[in-house]
Motif scaffolding. Structure first.
Motif, PDB file in Angstrom:
ATOM      1  N   GLN A 194       8.921  28.545  -4.604  1.00  0.00           N
ATOM      2  CA  GLN A 194       7.969  27.449  -4.410  1.00  0.00           C
ATOM      3  C   GLN A 194       7.904  26.558  -5.642  1.00  0.00           C
ATOM      4  N   ASN A 195       8.027  27.176  -6.823  1.00  0.00           N
ATOM      5  CA  ASN A 195       8.049  26.387  -8.051  1.00  0.00           C
ATOM      6  C   ASN A 195       9.321  25.564  -8.177  1.00  0.00           C
ATOM      7  N   ILE A 196      10.441  26.149  -7.759  1.00  0.00           N
ATOM      8  CA  ILE A 196      11.706  25.400  -7.808  1.00  0.00           C
ATOM      9  C   ILE A 196      11.624  24.172  -6.906  1.00  0.00           C
ATOM     10  N   TRP A 197      11.128  24.377  -5.673  1.00  0.00           N
ATOM     11  CA  TRP A 197      10.961  23.262  -4.750  1.00  0.00           C
ATOM     12  C   TRP A 197       9.981  22.233  -5.309  1.00  0.00           C
ATOM     13  N   GLY A 198       8.873  22.726  -5.870  1.00  0.00           N
ATOM     14  CA  GLY A 198       7.860  21.827  -6.418  1.00  0.00           C
ATOM     15  C   GLY A 198       8.391  20.968  -7.552  1.00  0.00           C
ATOM     16  N   VAL A 199       9.104  21.587  -8.474  1.00  0.00           N
ATOM     17  CA  VAL A 199       9.672  20.845  -9.610  1.00  0.00           C
ATOM     18  C   VAL A 199      10.684  19.818  -9.118  1.00  0.00           C
ATOM     19  N   LEU A 200      11.503  20.216  -8.149  1.00  0.00           N
ATOM     20  CA  LEU A 200      12.510  19.306  -7.601  1.00  0.00           C
ATOM     21  C   LEU A 200      11.851  18.097  -6.937  1.00  0.00           C
ATOM     22  N   ILE A 201      10.816  18.346  -6.143  1.00  0.00           N
ATOM     23  CA  ILE A 201      10.124  17.255  -5.445  1.00  0.00           C
ATOM     24  C   ILE A 201       9.439  16.321  -6.425  1.00  0.00           C
ATOM     25  N   ILE A 202       8.742  16.889  -7.396  1.00  0.00           N
ATOM     26  CA  ILE A 202       8.069  16.059  -8.403  1.00  0.00           C
ATOM     27  C   ILE A 202       9.090  15.258  -9.194  1.00  0.00           C
ATOM     28  N   GLY A 203      10.218  15.891  -9.540  1.00  0.00           N
ATOM     29  CA  GLY A 203      11.267  15.194 -10.280  1.00  0.00           C
ATOM     30  C   GLY A 203      11.815  14.009  -9.509  1.00  0.00           C
ATOM     31  N   ILE A 204      12.031  14.190  -8.205  1.00  0.00           N
ATOM     32  CA  ILE A 204      12.563  13.108  -7.377  1.00  0.00           C
ATOM     33  C   ILE A 204      11.564  11.962  -7.274  1.00  0.00           C
ATOM     34  N   ALA A 257       0.833  -1.213   0.000  1.00  0.00           N
ATOM     35  CA  ALA A 257       0.000   0.000   0.000  1.00  0.00           C
ATOM     36  C   ALA A 257       0.862   1.255   0.000  1.00  0.00           C
ATOM     37  N   GLN A 258       1.926   1.246   0.787  1.00  0.00           N
ATOM     38  CA  GLN A 258       2.794   2.427   0.847  1.00  0.00           C
ATOM     39  C   GLN A 258       3.566   2.610  -0.455  1.00  0.00           C
ATOM     40  N   ILE A 259       3.984   1.503  -1.076  1.00  0.00           N
ATOM     41  CA  ILE A 259       4.679   1.585  -2.366  1.00  0.00           C
ATOM     42  C   ILE A 259       3.735   2.129  -3.436  1.00  0.00           C
ATOM     43  N   ALA A 260       2.471   1.664  -3.426  1.00  0.00           N
ATOM     44  CA  ALA A 260       1.476   2.162  -4.379  1.00  0.00           C
ATOM     45  C   ALA A 260       1.272   3.660  -4.205  1.00  0.00           C
ATOM     46  N   ASN A 261       1.217   4.113  -2.963  1.00  0.00           N
ATOM     47  CA  ASN A 261       1.082   5.547  -2.698  1.00  0.00           C
ATOM     48  C   ASN A 261       2.255   6.326  -3.271  1.00  0.00           C
ATOM     49  N   GLY A 262       3.471   5.787  -3.063  1.00  0.00           N
ATOM     50  CA  GLY A 262       4.668   6.461  -3.571  1.00  0.00           C
ATOM     51  C   GLY A 262       4.693   6.553  -5.082  1.00  0.00           C
ATOM     52  N   LEU A 263       4.188   5.520  -5.756  1.00  0.00           N
ATOM     53  CA  LEU A 263       4.177   5.511  -7.216  1.00  0.00           C
ATOM     54  C   LEU A 263       3.106   6.453  -7.783  1.00  0.00           C
ATOM     55  N   LEU A 264       1.987   6.584  -7.074  1.00  0.00           N
ATOM     56  CA  LEU A 264       0.886   7.426  -7.548  1.00  0.00           C
ATOM     57  C   LEU A 264       1.065   8.895  -7.180  1.00  0.00           C
ATOM     58  N   LEU A 265       1.955   9.161  -6.244  1.00  0.00           N
ATOM     59  CA  LEU A 265       2.155  10.531  -5.770  1.00  0.00           C
ATOM     60  C   LEU A 265       2.479  11.531  -6.878  1.00  0.00           C
ATOM     61  N   PRO A 266       3.393  11.210  -7.822  1.00  0.00           N
ATOM     62  CA  PRO A 266       3.709  12.198  -8.866  1.00  0.00           C
ATOM     63  C   PRO A 266       2.497  12.658  -9.674  1.00  0.00           C
ATOM     64  N   ILE A 267       1.548  11.753  -9.912  1.00  0.00           N
ATOM     65  CA  ILE A 267       0.360  12.103 -10.701  1.00  0.00           C
ATOM     66  C   ILE A 267      -0.434  13.202  -9.999  1.00  0.00           C
ATOM     67  N   VAL A 268      -0.699  12.982  -8.716  1.00  0.00           N
ATOM     68  CA  VAL A 268      -1.471  13.955  -7.945  1.00  0.00           C
ATOM     69  C   VAL A 268      -0.684  15.253  -7.764  1.00  0.00           C
ATOM     70  N   ALA A 269       0.628  15.131  -7.509  1.00  0.00           N
ATOM     71  CA  ALA A 269       1.476  16.306  -7.277  1.00  0.00           C
ATOM     72  C   ALA A 269       1.528  17.209  -8.511  1.00  0.00           C
ATOM     73  N   ILE A 270       1.569  16.622  -9.693  1.00  0.00           N
ATOM     74  CA  ILE A 270       1.619  17.409 -10.930  1.00  0.00           C
ATOM     75  C   ILE A 270       0.339  18.224 -11.099  1.00  0.00           C
ATOM     76  N   PHE A 271      -0.812  17.611 -10.848  1.00  0.00           N
ATOM     77  CA  PHE A 271      -2.083  18.342 -10.941  1.00  0.00           C
ATOM     78  C   PHE A 271      -2.141  19.476  -9.920  1.00  0.00           C
ATOM     79  N   LEU A 272      -1.709  19.200  -8.695  1.00  0.00           N
ATOM     80  CA  LEU A 272      -1.705  20.229  -7.655  1.00  0.00           C
ATOM     81  C   LEU A 272      -0.781  21.379  -8.045  1.00  0.00           C
ATOM     82  N   PHE A 273       0.400  21.045  -8.535  1.00  0.00           N
ATOM     83  CA  PHE A 273       1.389  22.041  -8.939  1.00  0.00           C
ATOM     84  C   PHE A 273       0.823  22.943 -10.042  1.00  0.00           C
ATOM     85  N   TRP A 274       0.109  22.337 -10.968  1.00  0.00           N
ATOM     86  CA  TRP A 274      -0.480  23.098 -12.075  1.00  0.00           C
ATOM     87  C   TRP A 274      -1.561  24.060 -11.562  1.00  0.00           C
TER      88      TRP A 274
END
Length: 407
Positions: A381-391, A347-364
Motif C-alpha cells: 500500500q505504501n509502494i502504491w501510495g508513493v507511486l501515486i503521489i509521485g505521479i 476547477a478540475q485542473i485546480a483539483n489536480g494540482l491540489l491533490l498531492p497536498i491532501v494525498a501526502i497528509f492522508l498518506f502520513w
C-alpha cells in the motif's frame, strides 16, 4: 429500490459525486481534442482514486474520526500544527471554491442549453442571473437542511445520464483496438497536459478524501466491516471510471468538433436520444450541478470544523459561515464573463494540482501506528501510495512549468 437507496454506501456516493458537470465536460473535451489518446489518464485516475479513497475509508472506520481532525491531533508541535492546518485550509478552500464555481456553471450550462442566457448589466460588470438563482437554491437547501431527499433524486438522474453515455458509447461503434491502445499506452503532448490534470482532478477530488473518512465513520463502527467497505468502494469507483471512459468515447465521435455550450455536450448523446438529447443533457447537467453545489460547501465546512476542533453542530453560526462563504465565492466566479466550460475545466485542473497536498497528509496519517494500529498501511500500500503521489506531483510540476514557459 427504497431499501437500496436507504443503505447505499459512501463509496457509491463518492462515485456519484465525481460524475458531475466537471466529468461530463472535461471527458467530452478530452474526446473531442484527443480522441481515445487520454484514456490512460482515466485508468491512472481510477487506480489512484481507489487507493486513496481506501486509505480515507480505512482511517474513518478504524479511528472513527475525519481526516482533518486526525491531522490536527497527530501534529503535536504548535507551529507545525498551525502550518499544516493553514496548508490544508488553503488547499480545500481554494479547491472547493473553484469546484463550486464549476458546479454552478455546470448547472447554468444545463439551463442555457434549453433557454436563453439571462444577465443584468451594470457599469463595468455583468451579473449572470442564472448563477445567482442556482446559488440561491443551494443556499436554501443548505439552510433548511432538507437537501438529502433531493440529493437522492439528483443522484438518480445523474446515474441515468451515466447509463445513457454507456449505451451511446456502444451505439457509436467505436474502434475497440484504438480504445485499448488509448487505455494502456500513455501518450500526450504539451497541449494535453492540462486535460490530463483535469481528468485526474475530476476523478480524484481532494475534498472527497475528507468527506469519505467522515461518512464511513458514521456508517461503519467496527474494523470487521472494513472488508465490505473496500468491496463497495472498488465496485463504485470502477463503475464511475467506466462511465467517464464512455463519455470520452462519445466525445471522440466524428460529429463532435467543438465544445463550448451545453448543446455541444448534448451532441454526444444524439445517437441515443436524437432531438431530445439537448433536453436530457440539460436535465443531467442541472441535476449534477445542483447536487455538487450543495455537497461541496458542506464538505468544506466539515474540513474547517475538524481543523479547528469545533464541537458545534451543523446549525451553528461558524459552520454556516464556512459553507456560505464557499457558496458565495462559487456564485461570484460563475457570474463573471467567462465561458462555463472554461470555468469547469479550471476547477478540475485546480483539483489536480491540489491533490498531492491532501494525498501526502492522508498518506502520513494512515502510516501512524498511534492512529491505525495494525491497520496501518502495508508495504504494498505504501509502494502504491508513493507511486501515486509521485505521479500527481510530476503532473502538477509539469503543468506549472508549461504555464511559465508560455509566459
Amino acid at each position: 429500490m427504497k431499501s437500496w437507496l436507504k443503505n447505499i454506501g459512501p463509496g457509491f456516493l463518492i462515485s456519484a459525486a465525481f460524475i458531475g458537470p466537471g466529468t461530463v465536460t472535461v471527458c467530452t473535451v478530452a474526446g473531442v481534442n484527443f480522441g481515445y489518446g487520454l484514456l490512460w489518464a482515466l485508468l491512472l485516475s481510477i487506480i489512484a482514486c481507489i487507493s486513496l479513497q481506501e486509505m480515507a475509508a480505512r482511517l474513518g472506520i478504524i479511528s472513527q474520526k475525519g481526516l482533518s481532525e486526525s491531522i490536527r491531533e497527530q501534529i503535536h508541535h504548535p507551529a507545525l500544527r498551525i502550518m499544516a492546518i493553514m496548508l490544508i485550509l488553503s488547499a480545500i478552500v481554494i479547491g472547493n471554491a473553484a469546484y463550486e464555481a464549476g458546479n454552478i456553471s455546470g448547472a447554468v450550462l444545463g439551463i442555457t442549453a434549453i433557454t436563453k442566457p439571462l444577465s443584468i448589466d451594470f457599469p463595468g460588470f455583468s451579473l449572470n442571473v442564472w448563477s445567482v438563482i442556482i446559488g440561491g437554491i443551494a443556499f436554501l437547501l443548505l439552510s433548511i437542511n432538507s437537501y438529502k431527499l433531493l440529493e437522492r433524486v439528483f443522484i438518480t438522474l445523474v446515474m441515468l445520464m451515466s447509463i445513457s453515455f454507456l449505451i451511446t458509447a456502444i451505439i457509436t461503434k467505436p474502434d475497440f483496438l484504438g480504445i485499448l491502445k488509448g487505455i494502456f499506452i500513455p501518450a500526450t503532448t504539451s497541449s494535453g497536459i492540462f486535460t490530463v490534470i483535469g481528468l485526474v482532478g475530476t476523478t480524484v477530488v481532494p475534498y472527497n478524501l475528507f468527506l469519505h473518512a467522515a461518512l464511513v465513520s458514521e456508517k461503519w463502527k467496527y474494523a470487521s466491516e472494513l472488508t465490505f467497505a473496500r468491496k463497495e468502494l472498488v465496485a463504485a469507483i470502477v463503475l464511475g471510471g467506466v462511465v467517464s471512459m464512455s463519455i470520452v468515447i462519445c466525445g471522440a465521435a466524428p460529429h463532435l468538433t467543438n465544445v463550448s455550450t451545453g448543446a455541444d455536450l448534448a451532441l454526444g448523446l444524439k445517437p441515443l436520444y436524437g432531438q431530445f438529447a439537448t433536453w436530457f443533457m440539460a436535465l443531467g447537467l442541472f441535476s449534477a450541478g445542483i447536487t455538487s453545489a450543495v455537497t461541496a460547501p458542506l464538505a468544506a465546512a466539515y474540513v474547517v470544523k475538524g481543523c479547528f476542533g469545533w464541537t458545534c453542530g451543523l446549525k451553528s453560526a461558524k459552520f454556516r459561515t464556512v459553507w456560505a462563504s464557499i457558496l458565495f465565492i462559487g456564485v461570484f466566479v460563475s457570474t463573471l464573463k467567462l465561458k462555463p466550460v472554461d470555468i469547469i475545466k479550471f476547477a478540475q485542473i485546480a483539483n489536480g494540482l491540489l491533490l498531492p497536498i491532501v494525498a501526502i497528509f492522508l498518506f502520513w496519517i494512515v502510516n501512524r501506528t498511534s492512529v491505525m494500529g495494525k491497520r496501518k498501511n502495508t508495504l504494498w500500500q505504501n509502494i502504491w501510495g508513493v507511486l501515486i503521489i509521485g505521479i500527481t506531483i510530476f503532473l502538477g510540476a509539469k503543468t506549472i512549468y508549461s504555464v511559465f514557459s508560455a509566459i
